[in-house]
Design a protein around this motif. Structure first.
Motif, PDB file in Angstrom:
ATOM      1  N   PRO A  44      -9.623 -33.497 -16.125  1.00  0.00           N
ATOM      2  CA  PRO A  44      -9.006 -32.501 -15.239  1.00  0.00           C
ATOM      3  C   PRO A  44      -7.649 -32.994 -14.756  1.00  0.00           C
ATOM      4  O   PRO A  44      -7.430 -34.203 -14.617  1.00  0.00           O
ATOM      5  CB  PRO A  44     -10.007 -32.394 -14.083  1.00  0.00           C
ATOM      6  N   GLY A  45      -6.750 -32.084 -14.492  1.00  0.00           N
ATOM      7  CA  GLY A  45      -5.444 -32.472 -13.983  1.00  0.00           C
ATOM      8  C   GLY A  45      -4.354 -31.549 -14.483  1.00  0.00           C
ATOM      9  O   GLY A  45      -4.631 -30.492 -15.090  1.00  0.00           O
ATOM     10  N   CYS A 162      -7.527 -45.341 -17.475  1.00  0.00           N
ATOM     11  CA  CYS A 162      -8.964 -45.574 -17.625  1.00  0.00           C
ATOM     12  C   CYS A 162      -9.647 -45.317 -16.283  1.00  0.00           C
ATOM     13  O   CYS A 162      -9.210 -45.809 -15.240  1.00  0.00           O
ATOM     14  CB  CYS A 162      -9.215 -47.006 -18.092  1.00  0.00           C
ATOM     15  N   TYR A 163     -10.729 -44.557 -16.316  1.00  0.00           N
ATOM     16  CA  TYR A 163     -11.425 -44.214 -15.079  1.00  0.00           C
ATOM     17  C   TYR A 163     -12.017 -45.445 -14.400  1.00  0.00           C
ATOM     18  O   TYR A 163     -12.586 -46.317 -15.059  1.00  0.00           O
ATOM     19  CB  TYR A 163     -12.541 -43.206 -15.362  1.00  0.00           C
ATOM     20  N   TYR A 164     -11.909 -45.458 -13.085  1.00  0.00           N
ATOM     21  CA  TYR A 164     -12.507 -46.525 -12.272  1.00  0.00           C
ATOM     22  C   TYR A 164     -13.245 -45.881 -11.108  1.00  0.00           C
ATOM     23  O   TYR A 164     -12.660 -45.109 -10.328  1.00  0.00           O
ATOM     24  CB  TYR A 164     -11.424 -47.476 -11.740  1.00  0.00           C
ATOM     25  N   ARG A 165     -14.529 -46.197 -11.002  1.00  0.00           N
ATOM     26  CA  ARG A 165     -15.334 -45.677  -9.901  1.00  0.00           C
ATOM     27  C   ARG A 165     -15.586 -46.810  -8.911  1.00  0.00           C
ATOM     28  O   ARG A 165     -16.258 -47.787  -9.240  1.00  0.00           O
ATOM     29  CB  ARG A 165     -16.657 -45.117 -10.427  1.00  0.00           C
ATOM     30  N   PRO A 166     -15.087 -46.688  -7.687  1.00  0.00           N
ATOM     31  CA  PRO A 166     -15.267 -47.766  -6.695  1.00  0.00           C
ATOM     32  C   PRO A 166     -16.740 -48.019  -6.398  1.00  0.00           C
ATOM     33  O   PRO A 166     -17.585 -47.127  -6.512  1.00  0.00           O
ATOM     34  CB  PRO A 166     -14.537 -47.216  -5.456  1.00  0.00           C
ATOM     35  N   ASP A 167     -17.038 -49.243  -5.993  1.00  0.00           N
ATOM     36  CA  ASP A 167     -18.419 -49.617  -5.681  1.00  0.00           C
ATOM     37  C   ASP A 167     -18.965 -48.874  -4.473  1.00  0.00           C
ATOM     38  O   ASP A 167     -20.173 -48.731  -4.315  1.00  0.00           O
ATOM     39  CB  ASP A 167     -18.507 -51.126  -5.422  1.00  0.00           C
ATOM     40  N   ASP A 168     -18.080 -48.422  -3.574  1.00  0.00           N
ATOM     41  CA  ASP A 168     -18.543 -47.753  -2.359  1.00  0.00           C
ATOM     42  C   ASP A 168     -18.670 -46.245  -2.530  1.00  0.00           C
ATOM     43  O   ASP A 168     -18.696 -45.491  -1.545  1.00  0.00           O
ATOM     44  CB  ASP A 168     -17.592 -48.058  -1.199  1.00  0.00           C
ATOM     45  N   ASP A 169     -18.744 -45.780  -3.791  1.00  0.00           N
ATOM     46  CA  ASP A 169     -18.887 -44.354  -4.097  1.00  0.00           C
ATOM     47  C   ASP A 169     -17.679 -43.539  -3.653  1.00  0.00           C
ATOM     48  O   ASP A 169     -17.788 -42.329  -3.396  1.00  0.00           O
ATOM     49  CB  ASP A 169     -20.163 -43.775  -3.474  1.00  0.00           C
ATOM     50  N   GLY A 170     -16.529 -44.189  -3.541  1.00  0.00           N
ATOM     51  CA  GLY A 170     -15.310 -43.463  -3.231  1.00  0.00           C
ATOM     52  C   GLY A 170     -14.871 -42.624  -4.420  1.00  0.00           C
ATOM     53  O   GLY A 170     -15.504 -42.628  -5.479  1.00  0.00           O
ATOM     54  N   THR A 174      -7.805 -43.605 -11.597  1.00  0.00           N
ATOM     55  CA  THR A 174      -7.403 -43.998 -12.946  1.00  0.00           C
ATOM     56  C   THR A 174      -6.356 -45.093 -12.843  1.00  0.00           C
ATOM     57  O   THR A 174      -5.442 -45.035 -12.016  1.00  0.00           O
ATOM     58  CB  THR A 174      -6.831 -42.822 -13.755  1.00  0.00           C
ATOM     59  N   TRP A 175      -6.540 -46.135 -13.674  1.00  0.00           N
ATOM     60  CA  TRP A 175      -5.609 -47.253 -13.751  1.00  0.00           C
ATOM     61  C   TRP A 175      -5.419 -47.618 -15.215  1.00  0.00           C
ATOM     62  O   TRP A 175      -6.322 -47.405 -16.027  1.00  0.00           O
ATOM     63  CB  TRP A 175      -6.180 -48.475 -13.018  1.00  0.00           C
ATOM     64  N   TRP A 196      -8.895 -53.619 -15.509  1.00  0.00           N
ATOM     65  CA  TRP A 196      -7.894 -52.704 -14.972  1.00  0.00           C
ATOM     66  C   TRP A 196      -6.681 -53.490 -14.500  1.00  0.00           C
ATOM     67  O   TRP A 196      -6.811 -54.562 -13.881  1.00  0.00           O
ATOM     68  CB  TRP A 196      -8.483 -51.894 -13.827  1.00  0.00           C
ATOM     69  N   LEU A 197      -5.499 -52.963 -14.799  1.00  0.00           N
ATOM     70  CA  LEU A 197      -4.251 -53.692 -14.587  1.00  0.00           C
ATOM     71  C   LEU A 197      -3.325 -52.971 -13.620  1.00  0.00           C
ATOM     72  O   LEU A 197      -3.394 -51.739 -13.467  1.00  0.00           O
ATOM     73  CB  LEU A 197      -3.521 -53.875 -15.922  1.00  0.00           C
TER      74      LEU A 197
END
Length: 344
Positions: A44-45, A162-170, A174-175, A196-197
């Motif tokens: 999406p975007g 690349c998708y990144y899902r935070p550990d705290d369910d935030g 993308t990074w 992730w960079l």
């Protein structure tokens, strides 16, 4: 496939550009003369624009991603949205789409067949969507870690978002990321590792867990070179590549963690294994377990120990010559002559 066949397919798809977009880029929508979506992987975007009708800017069927600079035609859309690798598969999919009745093209779901998150198939799709590292910020990142020997690193690729899902369910972010293929002894991709960079490649992204693996990892590894009778195996990608910088002709494998290093599978041709040790308790445990397994399998196991915490620290802080000197006395003489010959 001959070039004119590919051009013909692209032209026929362009004649049905909106139907192609509805089918493969279902998370987007039409806006005037363009189909707008997050990217050609159907995120999406609003950063990717696919031209739907002829204009002064060009023919229909061409896309541009304003965020990454990616561009191409509808064959590229099919390849990226489905995670295909071989062009023959892209061409087969395009022919199948063009053979559908128009009503079916418009109504059929555009999304790829869903696969479980973190599965080997999801890993294969992620790696297929990535591109070679040379000229990207992955190269910048590795060179910043002192690693400039990059030939034979086809197992590493670059993904711009690349998708990144935070550990705290935030919220999902993308990074840019370095994508590493995890393969079995036959070269089949079973998993992937993501680093992730920062957008400029000067380090890792400022997130809580910038490294994560997915897929089937046990016994498998990120591989550099084809092992014969001798190989080296370590934990991290950068640590393993640092040692490979000193011995570029030795096949090496990064198992991604101490636990997975202890469980790495041995190639049938292997006679001698160099265990790349990290100076920490987990590294010592992995070393001992791996040595026991190797000896039981009739394989000679030799530990290579860094001066500092790991070989990447040695490379970055002590330099390549010092790293070579520190491992010279740890190698078998025949391997020192064979693999350190470039140090002369």
């Amino acid at each position: 496939m001959p070039r004119h066949h590919a051009s013909d397919l692209a032209h026929r798809l362009a004649e049905n550009a909106e139907a192609v977009c509805r089918h493969y880029l279902s998370n987007g929508r039409r806006s005037g003369r363009y189909w707008i979506v997050g990217d050609v992987r159907n995120a999406p975007g609003r950063s990717t624009f696919v031209r739907l009708v002829p204009s002064t800017k060009g023919p229909p069927g061409k896309f541009t991603d304003a965020a990454t600079g990616e561009h191409g035609d509808l064959l590229d859309v099919i390849r990226e949205s489905l995670g295909l690798v071989d062009f023959k598969d892209v061409a087969e999919e395009a022919r199948a789409f063009l053979a559908m009745p128009l009503a079916e093209q418009r109504s059929r779901s555009a999304k790829p067949v869903p696969v479980p998150v973190g599965s080997p198939e999801a890993s294969r799709r992620l790696f297929a969507m990535s591109r070679p590292l040379l000229g990207t910020i992955v190269e910048t990142y590795l060179r910043g870690r002192g690693i400039t020997t990059l030939h034979g690193t086809g197992s590493l690729r670059f993904h711009p978002r690349c998708y990144y899902r935070p550990d705290d369910d935030g919220p999902t972010e993308t990074w840019p990321a370095m994508i590493a293929a995890v393969t079995d002894l036959d070269g089949r991709l079973t998993g992937a590792h993501r680093t992730w960079l920062a957008p400029d490649g000067t380090g890792k992204a400022p997130i809580d867990t910038p490294r994560r693996a997915m897929g089937d990892l046990l016994g498998h590894a990120v591989r550099f070179g084809v092992p014969g009778s001798v190989m080296a195996a370590g934990e991290g990608i950068e640590t393993t590549l640092s040692l490979r910088h000193a011995m570029p002709d030795m096949a090496m494998a990064a198992a991604l963690s101490a636990a997975h290093l202890a469980a790495i599978l041995f190639p049938p041709t292997l006679h001698r294994l160099y265990v790349i040790r990290d100076n920490d308790p987990a590294g010592d445990g992995a070393r001992d377990t791996l040595i026991d397994r190797a000896v039981e399998a009739g394989i000679e196991a030799i530990v290579l120990s860094p001066t500092m915490e790991d070989f990447n620290e040695d490379l970055c802080h002590l330099g390549l010559d010092a790293l070579r000197a520190s491992i010279a006395d740890q190698l078998m003489r025949r391997d020192r002559l064979r693999y350190l010959k470039r140090a002369a």
